[in-house]
Design a protein around this motif. Structure first.
Motif, PDB file in Angstrom:
ATOM      1  N   VAL A   1      -5.107   1.834   9.279  1.00 47.07           N
ATOM      2  CA  VAL A   1      -5.521   2.919  10.154  1.00 47.07           C
ATOM      3  C   VAL A   1      -5.942   2.489  11.426  1.00 47.07           C
ATOM      4  CG1 VAL A   1      -6.584   4.746  11.407  1.00 47.07           C
ATOM      5  CG2 VAL A   1      -5.995   4.903   9.378  1.00 47.07           C
TER       6      VAL A   1
ATOM      7  N   TRP B   1      -3.563  -0.543  12.865  1.00 41.37           N
ATOM      8  CA  TRP B   1      -2.465   0.030  13.957  1.00 41.37           C
ATOM      9  C   TRP B   1      -2.846   0.958  14.811  1.00 41.37           C
ATOM     10  CZ3 TRP B   1      -2.040   5.974  15.064  1.00 41.37           C
ATOM     11  CH2 TRP B   1      -1.475   6.368  15.640  1.00 41.37           C
TER      12      TRP B   1
ATOM     13  N   ALA C   1       3.744   9.180  16.340  1.00 40.76           N
ATOM     14  CA  ALA C   1       4.462   9.383  15.469  1.00 40.76           C
ATOM     15  C   ALA C   1       4.008   9.909  13.765  1.00 40.76           C
ATOM     16  CB  ALA C   1       6.565   9.522  14.825  1.00 40.76           C
ATOM     17  N   PRO C   2       3.325   8.664  12.784  1.00 39.36           N
ATOM     18  CA  PRO C   2       2.895   8.438  11.850  1.00 39.36           C
ATOM     19  C   PRO C   2       1.642   9.354  12.175  1.00 39.36           C
ATOM     20  CG  PRO C   2       2.649   6.124  12.779  1.00 39.36           C
ATOM     21  CD  PRO C   2       3.834   7.127  13.891  1.00 39.36           C
ATOM     22  N   LEU C   3       0.958   9.633  12.908  1.00 41.47           N
ATOM     23  CA  LEU C   3      -0.422  10.528  12.919  1.00 41.47           C
ATOM     24  C   LEU C   3       0.073  11.618  13.228  1.00 41.47           C
ATOM     25  CD1 LEU C   3      -3.790  11.059  13.886  1.00 41.47           C
ATOM     26  CD2 LEU C   3      -2.888  10.159  16.293  1.00 41.47           C
TER      27      LEU C   3
ATOM     28  N   GLN D   1       3.546  13.104  12.142  1.00 39.95           N
ATOM     29  CA  GLN D   1       3.848  13.884  10.564  1.00 39.95           C
ATOM     30  C   GLN D   1       2.121  13.914  10.014  1.00 39.95           C
ATOM     31  OE1 GLN D   1       6.883  14.651  10.654  1.00 39.95           O
ATOM     32  NE2 GLN D   1       7.324  13.632  12.493  1.00 39.95           N
ATOM     33  N   THR D   2       1.380  13.056   9.658  1.00 41.95           N
ATOM     34  CA  THR D   2       0.324  13.578   8.749  1.00 41.95           C
ATOM     35  C   THR D   2      -0.300  14.818   8.921  1.00 41.95           C
ATOM     36  OG1 THR D   2       0.583  11.119   8.605  1.00 41.95           O
ATOM     37  CG2 THR D   2      -1.787  11.970   7.581  1.00 41.95           C
TER      38      THR D   2
ATOM     39  N   LEU E   1      -7.138  13.037   8.869  1.00 43.43           N
ATOM     40  CA  LEU E   1      -6.234  11.387   8.428  1.00 43.43           C
ATOM     41  C   LEU E   1      -6.773  11.238   7.292  1.00 43.43           C
ATOM     42  CD1 LEU E   1      -6.063   9.688  10.991  1.00 43.43           C
ATOM     43  CD2 LEU E   1      -4.199  10.585  10.157  1.00 43.43           C
TER      44      LEU E   1
ATOM     45  N   ALA F   1      -4.857  11.341   1.038  1.00 51.11           N
ATOM     46  CA  ALA F   1      -4.857  11.033   2.198  1.00 51.11           C
ATOM     47  C   ALA F   1      -4.526  10.003   3.544  1.00 51.11           C
ATOM     48  CB  ALA F   1      -6.142  12.124   2.601  1.00 51.11           C
ATOM     49  N   HIS F   2      -5.566   9.043   3.479  1.00 46.34           N
ATOM     50  CA  HIS F   2      -5.151   7.975   4.239  1.00 46.34           C
ATOM     51  C   HIS F   2      -3.345   6.820   3.550  1.00 46.34           C
ATOM     52  CE1 HIS F   2      -9.734   7.050   4.681  1.00 46.34           C
ATOM     53  NE2 HIS F   2      -9.204   8.354   5.525  1.00 46.34           N
TER      54      HIS F   2
ATOM     55  N   LEU G   1      -1.411   9.209   2.686  1.00 42.32           N
ATOM     56  CA  LEU G   1       0.119   9.817   3.792  1.00 42.32           C
ATOM     57  C   LEU G   1       0.000   9.138   5.098  1.00 42.32           C
ATOM     58  CD1 LEU G   1       1.328  12.576   3.044  1.00 42.32           C
ATOM     59  CD2 LEU G   1      -0.453  13.215   4.460  1.00 42.32           C
ATOM     60  N   PHE G   2      -1.098   8.640   5.690  1.00 38.27           N
ATOM     61  CA  PHE G   2      -0.874   7.903   7.148  1.00 38.27           C
ATOM     62  C   PHE G   2       0.134   6.814   6.936  1.00 38.27           C
ATOM     63  CE2 PHE G   2      -1.612   5.183  10.428  1.00 38.27           C
ATOM     64  CZ  PHE G   2      -1.044   5.520  11.809  1.00 38.27           C
TER      65      PHE G   2
ATOM     66  N   HIS H   1       3.790   7.524   6.234  1.00 33.83           N
ATOM     67  CA  HIS H   1       4.344   7.912   7.943  1.00 33.83           C
ATOM     68  C   HIS H   1       4.847   7.382   8.738  1.00 33.83           C
ATOM     69  CE1 HIS H   1       3.637  12.649   6.087  1.00 33.83           C
ATOM     70  NE2 HIS H   1       4.555  12.899   6.522  1.00 33.83           N
ATOM     71  N   TRP H   2       3.800   6.467   8.501  1.00 35.35           N
ATOM     72  CA  TRP H   2       3.808   4.257   9.194  1.00 35.35           C
ATOM     73  C   TRP H   2       5.243   4.355   8.808  1.00 35.35           C
ATOM     74  CZ3 TRP H   2       3.947  -0.227   7.503  1.00 35.35           C
ATOM     75  CH2 TRP H   2       3.847  -1.338   8.702  1.00 35.35           C
TER      76      TRP H   2
ATOM     77  N   THR I   1       8.176   6.032   9.859  1.00 35.62           N
ATOM     78  CA  THR I   1       8.295   6.626  11.149  1.00 35.62           C
ATOM     79  C   THR I   1       8.375   5.057  12.241  1.00 35.62           C
ATOM     80  OG1 THR I   1       6.496   7.050  12.387  1.00 35.62           O
ATOM     81  CG2 THR I   1       7.203   8.730  11.408  1.00 35.62           C
TER      82      THR I   1
ATOM     83  N   PRO J   1      -0.261  -4.235  12.553  1.00 35.09           N
ATOM     84  CA  PRO J   1      -1.266  -3.637  11.180  1.00 35.09           C
ATOM     85  C   PRO J   1      -1.434  -3.766   9.521  1.00 35.09           C
ATOM     86  CG  PRO J   1       0.878  -1.462  11.969  1.00 35.09           C
ATOM     87  CD  PRO J   1       0.981  -3.300  12.827  1.00 35.09           C
TER      88      PRO J   1
END
Lengths: 225, 225
Positions: free
Chosen positions: A97, A100, A160-162, A164-165, A172, B92-93, B95-96, B99-100, B103, B161
């Motif tokens: 993260v 990113w 977008a990824p943030l 959607q999450t 997060l 939870a992380h 899931l980010f 989505h990265w 997307t 990233p």
């Protein structure tokens, strides 16, 4: 007293470094107090004691730690209550993260606000900022005047990824903010400190997430020097 | 016997869905066996029992689970040893990262390989793929013939990233692969199954990470139907 050297603009109240913001909300997360000492780009000598020349620098008793990620690790190690990351795997994911944020999000925000940053600085810091940033970018700061709409579109797509999450979970970190939230949140306090540009549509789920993080630390984040 | 309905091309051995790959390596991670049943785009009726029409679908005894992320959660719940995610925060992380992957990374890979995918399909599946993808993209598949170099450049920039992270630690999950590694790894098995295009420079740290994930599951990932 715990001290954080914190990037400031012309006004002491203008604290705009996304990296320093990580430390500010991470300390609030742990309910730890600190004095946030204003520091400017051209005051590199004032950081000589830390063995490097960038902020944030945390001074905690006889410990000096620089680099926001290292400071967050130091805080979890030294003050294990209310962890920023609750397992090595979770921290490892947090590192993704972070990267990113730095390679995609910061890159999308910076061109939008770099002239605003410039205008928020003291003259001597403006000269430093112009020279260092124009060298890095290979372009004049003023070349970034236009194209705001296209840059906002790019930024919103980058998010977008943030988006959607945080549609699926409040933070997060899940039900509660984690160190990953602090890292991304810092990226948004950067424009907020210097610019009037509205980066997000009001109904963007990212805005809802920003509001939740702000609310979570409202009573504990202090700007006083 | 555990069963996974798995997207296949003309040849049974061509298993190219990035979402199905997540389940394949996640099962290997847990040392769980399964039969990977080949399934094609136009065989939606064969999935009717699952209440939806997409793969992967896992059938485990009397349980049927669709959606790769839900399958991964089911596996951690049902078989808690060798967790894919070791805490709710870590998931939870993750899931980010998911989505990265969907997307940013999938979006960067798909235009490069969509004609390769098309060519790997049975005629009846080609017709389905062309119609559904051209409708979604608003362009003909053949419009993606050129621009390969520009698209590779975009992809390699998108990977920043991931690259920065796996320079600092062996896997996204840290010292060992986590569910986040499986999600991103699936994205790379997708082109590998259908295309000769070399997506990465051999000295890209992302290639080193791919090799490490492959090596971690080499003896446990099976392609047999």
């Amino acid at each position: 007293m715990r001290k954080v050297y914190d990037l400031a603009g012309r006004e002491n109240e203008c604290r705009f470094s996304p990296f320093c913001w990580r430390v500010r909300t991470a300390l609030a997360h742990k309910d730890l107090d600190a004095e946030f000492v204003p520091w400017r780009f051209t005051e590199k000598d004032r950081l000589a004691f830390s063995g490097q020349d960038r902020v944030p620098v945390l001074v905690d008793g006889d410990r000096t730690v620089s680099d926001s990620w290292a400071i967050m690790a130091y805080l979890d190690e030294t003050y294990p209550e209310r962890p920023l990351f609750d397992s090595p795997q979770s921290r490892a994911h947090g590192l993704f993260v972070k990267h990113w944020t730095e390679t995609a999000l910061h890159q999308a925000i910076f061109p939008i606000i770099l002239l605003d940053i410039y205008r928020a600085l003291r003259p001597e810091d403006q000269a430093y900022f112009r020279e260092s940033r124009e060298k890095a970018l290979g372009r004049r700061l003023e070349d970034f005047e236009g194209d705001r709409e296209a840059r906002l579109t790019t930024l919103r797509r980058t998010l977008a990824p943030l988006r959607q999450t945080v549609k699926l979970q409040p933070f997060l970190g899940g039900a509660e903010p984690s160190g990953a939230d602090h890292v991304v949140y810092g990226a948004f306090r950067w424009p907020q400190a210097v610019s009037d540009t509205r980066l997000l549509e009001p109904d963007d789920p990212v805005q809802g997430w920003l509001n939740r993080v702000t609310a979570a630390y409202r009573d504990r984040v202090r700007l006083a020097a």
